[in-house]
Scaffold this active site. Structure first.
Site, PDB file in Angstrom:
ATOM      1  N   GLY A 287      -7.374   5.028   1.279  1.00  0.00           N
ATOM      2  CA  GLY A 287      -8.129   4.397   2.013  1.00  0.00           C
ATOM      3  C   GLY A 287      -9.483   4.907   2.548  1.00  0.00           C
ATOM      4  O   GLY A 287      -9.809   5.601   1.462  1.00  0.00           O
TER       5      GLY A 287
ATOM      6  N   ASP B 107      -9.475   7.502   4.648  1.00  0.00           N
ATOM      7  CA  ASP B 107      -8.917   8.858   5.168  1.00  0.00           C
ATOM      8  C   ASP B 107      -9.993   9.822   4.676  1.00  0.00           C
ATOM      9  O   ASP B 107     -10.244  10.853   5.442  1.00  0.00           O
ATOM     10  CB  ASP B 107      -7.699   9.314   4.728  1.00  0.00           C
ATOM     11  CG  ASP B 107      -6.500   8.594   5.273  1.00  0.00           C
ATOM     12  OD1 ASP B 107      -6.989   7.984   6.553  1.00  0.00           O
ATOM     13  OD2 ASP B 107      -5.430   8.780   4.972  1.00  0.00           O
TER      14      ASP B 107
ATOM     15  N   ASP C 279      -1.466  -4.662  10.043  1.00  0.00           N
ATOM     16  CA  ASP C 279      -2.828  -4.906   9.590  1.00  0.00           C
ATOM     17  C   ASP C 279      -3.876  -3.764  10.233  1.00  0.00           C
ATOM     18  O   ASP C 279      -3.823  -3.687  11.559  1.00  0.00           O
ATOM     19  CB  ASP C 279      -3.555  -6.252  10.000  1.00  0.00           C
ATOM     20  CG  ASP C 279      -4.570  -6.748   9.209  1.00  0.00           C
ATOM     21  OD1 ASP C 279      -4.969  -6.475   7.949  1.00  0.00           O
ATOM     22  OD2 ASP C 279      -5.514  -7.415   9.461  1.00  0.00           O
ATOM     23  N   SER C 280      -4.865  -3.132   9.294  1.00  0.00           N
ATOM     24  CA  SER C 280      -5.496  -2.035   9.967  1.00  0.00           C
ATOM     25  C   SER C 280      -6.942  -2.133   9.586  1.00  0.00           C
ATOM     26  O   SER C 280      -7.288  -3.054   8.646  1.00  0.00           O
ATOM     27  CB  SER C 280      -4.983  -0.618   9.370  1.00  0.00           C
ATOM     28  OG  SER C 280      -3.675  -0.645   9.299  1.00  0.00           O
TER      29      SER C 280
ATOM     30  N   HIS D 107      -3.967   5.907  14.320  1.00  0.00           N
ATOM     31  CA  HIS D 107      -3.591   4.895  14.698  1.00  0.00           C
ATOM     32  C   HIS D 107      -2.204   4.072  14.594  1.00  0.00           C
ATOM     33  O   HIS D 107      -1.629   3.645  15.421  1.00  0.00           O
ATOM     34  CB  HIS D 107      -4.721   3.664  14.188  1.00  0.00           C
ATOM     35  CG  HIS D 107      -5.047   3.840  12.737  1.00  0.00           C
ATOM     36  ND1 HIS D 107      -5.137   5.147  12.064  1.00  0.00           N
ATOM     37  CD2 HIS D 107      -5.089   2.978  11.760  1.00  0.00           C
ATOM     38  CE1 HIS D 107      -4.954   5.002  10.861  1.00  0.00           C
ATOM     39  NE2 HIS D 107      -5.168   3.645  10.382  1.00  0.00           N
TER      40      HIS D 107
ATOM     41  N   GLY E  19       0.155   4.325   0.322  1.00  0.00           N
ATOM     42  CA  GLY E  19      -0.153   5.243   1.479  1.00  0.00           C
ATOM     43  C   GLY E  19       0.556   4.973   2.739  1.00  0.00           C
ATOM     44  O   GLY E  19       1.052   5.781   3.698  1.00  0.00           O
TER      45      GLY E  19
ATOM     46  N   ASN F 230       1.037  -1.110  -0.122  1.00  0.00           N
ATOM     47  CA  ASN F 230      -0.030   0.079  -0.083  1.00  0.00           C
ATOM     48  C   ASN F 230       0.896   1.177  -0.007  1.00  0.00           C
ATOM     49  O   ASN F 230       1.590   1.502   1.137  1.00  0.00           O
ATOM     50  CB  ASN F 230      -1.019  -0.166   1.273  1.00  0.00           C
ATOM     51  CG  ASN F 230      -1.920   1.230   1.372  1.00  0.00           C
ATOM     52  OD1 ASN F 230      -1.287   2.234   1.082  1.00  0.00           O
ATOM     53  ND2 ASN F 230      -3.033   0.776   1.730  1.00  0.00           N
TER      54      ASN F 230
HETATM   55  P1  IMP Z   1      -4.613  -3.515   5.334  1.00  0.00           P
HETATM   56  O1  IMP Z   1      -4.180  -3.130   6.832  1.00  0.00           O
HETATM   57  O2  IMP Z   1      -3.743  -3.284   4.325  1.00  0.00           O
HETATM   58  O3  IMP Z   1      -5.468  -4.582   5.323  1.00  0.00           O
HETATM   59  O4  IMP Z   1      -5.926  -2.363   5.023  1.00  0.00           O
HETATM   60  C1  IMP Z   1      -7.100  -2.547   5.551  1.00  0.00           C
HETATM   61  C2  IMP Z   1      -8.079  -1.313   4.752  1.00  0.00           C
HETATM   62  O5  IMP Z   1      -8.185  -0.130   5.701  1.00  0.00           O
HETATM   63  C3  IMP Z   1      -7.685  -0.925   3.397  1.00  0.00           C
HETATM   64  O6  IMP Z   1      -8.797  -0.550   2.559  1.00  0.00           O
HETATM   65  C4  IMP Z   1      -6.865   0.196   3.853  1.00  0.00           C
HETATM   66  O7  IMP Z   1      -6.625   1.064   2.510  1.00  0.00           O
HETATM   67  C5  IMP Z   1      -7.523   0.780   4.750  1.00  0.00           C
HETATM   68  N1  IMP Z   1      -6.576   1.466   5.710  1.00  0.00           N
HETATM   69  C6  IMP Z   1      -5.645   1.061   6.338  1.00  0.00           C
HETATM   70  N2  IMP Z   1      -5.031   2.072   7.111  1.00  0.00           N
HETATM   71  C7  IMP Z   1      -5.816   3.153   6.768  1.00  0.00           C
HETATM   72  C8  IMP Z   1      -5.535   4.699   7.134  1.00  0.00           C
HETATM   73  O8  IMP Z   1      -4.573   4.742   7.720  1.00  0.00           O
HETATM   74  N3  IMP Z   1      -6.227   5.359   6.536  1.00  0.00           N
HETATM   75  C9  IMP Z   1      -7.421   5.015   5.794  1.00  0.00           C
HETATM   76  N4  IMP Z   1      -7.516   3.754   5.350  1.00  0.00           N
HETATM   77  C10 IMP Z   1      -6.739   2.752   5.761  1.00  0.00           C
END
Ligand code: IMP
Length: 208
Positions: A156, A158, A70-71, A183, A11, A9
């Site tokens: 994402g 944001d 992971d978020s 976070h 970002g 990612n």
């Molecule tokens: P993953 O952690 O790569 O699985 O991301 C999970 C989802 O949350 C994805 O759609 C990311 O784009 C979104 N995401 C993760 N971190 C952020 C953030 O800091 N801001 C906005 N979206 C986020």
């Protein structure tokens, strides 16, 4: 000294570049490590398992200490969805996902639009030379009624997440201000002492 940032990612990669800039370590992207075509699945239903899984796989493949996170975004009015499934909430791109979220929340008043971002970061060492470390960060906020698009740095969700105490979405803030609140920023600050210990140890063992 090298540290692999295990994310595809862009970002997240930009944010880690700024968050980890104070460390005397060279940050490598998946591209730098020749792993840009390797996409690791998120097969689990907890952040911690997914973060550890991603970091471990990239550490094994690269032979480098690796950070991965992971978020996800949990929305109270949706009983915590999309949560750990945030990346898989809708097909397509980021915009498809946050527009679906706004659609699901149509007509929901401000006071019921509360939500939070969670980030679990895992630091894994190749061949388990050190035990893995995980840290967590959570930021509270609410979901906007309209996206704030056109900023320079958001990704994402944001564009639709307004952090508590603010009137604007994450996408409208400069990256250093988002990092201060976010976070990911909270989780990385909790990780700093572990990274500093590892760097110190490595520096001492490599002295002639
Ligand atoms: P993953 O952690 O790569 O699985 O991301 C999970 C989802 O949350 C994805 O759609 C990311 O784009 C979104 N995401 C993760 N971190 C952020 C953030 O800091 N801001 C906005 N979206 C986020």
């Amino acid at each position: 000294m090298q540290l692999l940032i295990g994310t595809s990612n862009p970002g997240k990669l930009r944010e880690y570049g700024l968050l980890l800039a104070p460390l005397s370590v060279r940050l490598l992207s998946l591209k730098d490590a020749g792993l840009e075509s390797v996409d690791i699945e998120e097969p689990f239903d907890t952040y911690i398992e997914n973060a550890l899984h991603k970091a471990r796989r990239y550490a094994d493949l690269s032979g480098l200490p690796t950070l991965a996170d992971d978020s996800g975004l949990s929305v109270d009015a949706l009983d915590g969805r999309p949560g750990v499934y945030s990346a898989r909430y809708a097909g397509g791109g980021d915009r498809d996902r946050y527009m679906k979220l706004l659609g699901e929340l149509e007509g929901v008043p401000d006071e019921q639009r509360t939500a939070r971002f969670t980030c679990v970061i895992a630091l894994v060492f190749p061949a388990d030379t050190h035990p893995p470390v995980t840290t967590v960060g959570v930021v509270e906020g609410r979901i906007a009624h309209e996206p704030t698009e056109g900023g320079q740095v958001g990704f994402g969700y944001d564009f639709v997440f307004i952090p508590q105490g603010y009137a604007v979405a994450f996408s409208a803030l400069p990256m250093n201000e988002k990092n201060h609140l976010s976070h990911r920023g909270i989780a990385i600050r909790a990780m700093m002492s572990h990274l500093e210990t590892w760097i110190k140890e490595k520096t001492n063992t490599e002295k002639p």
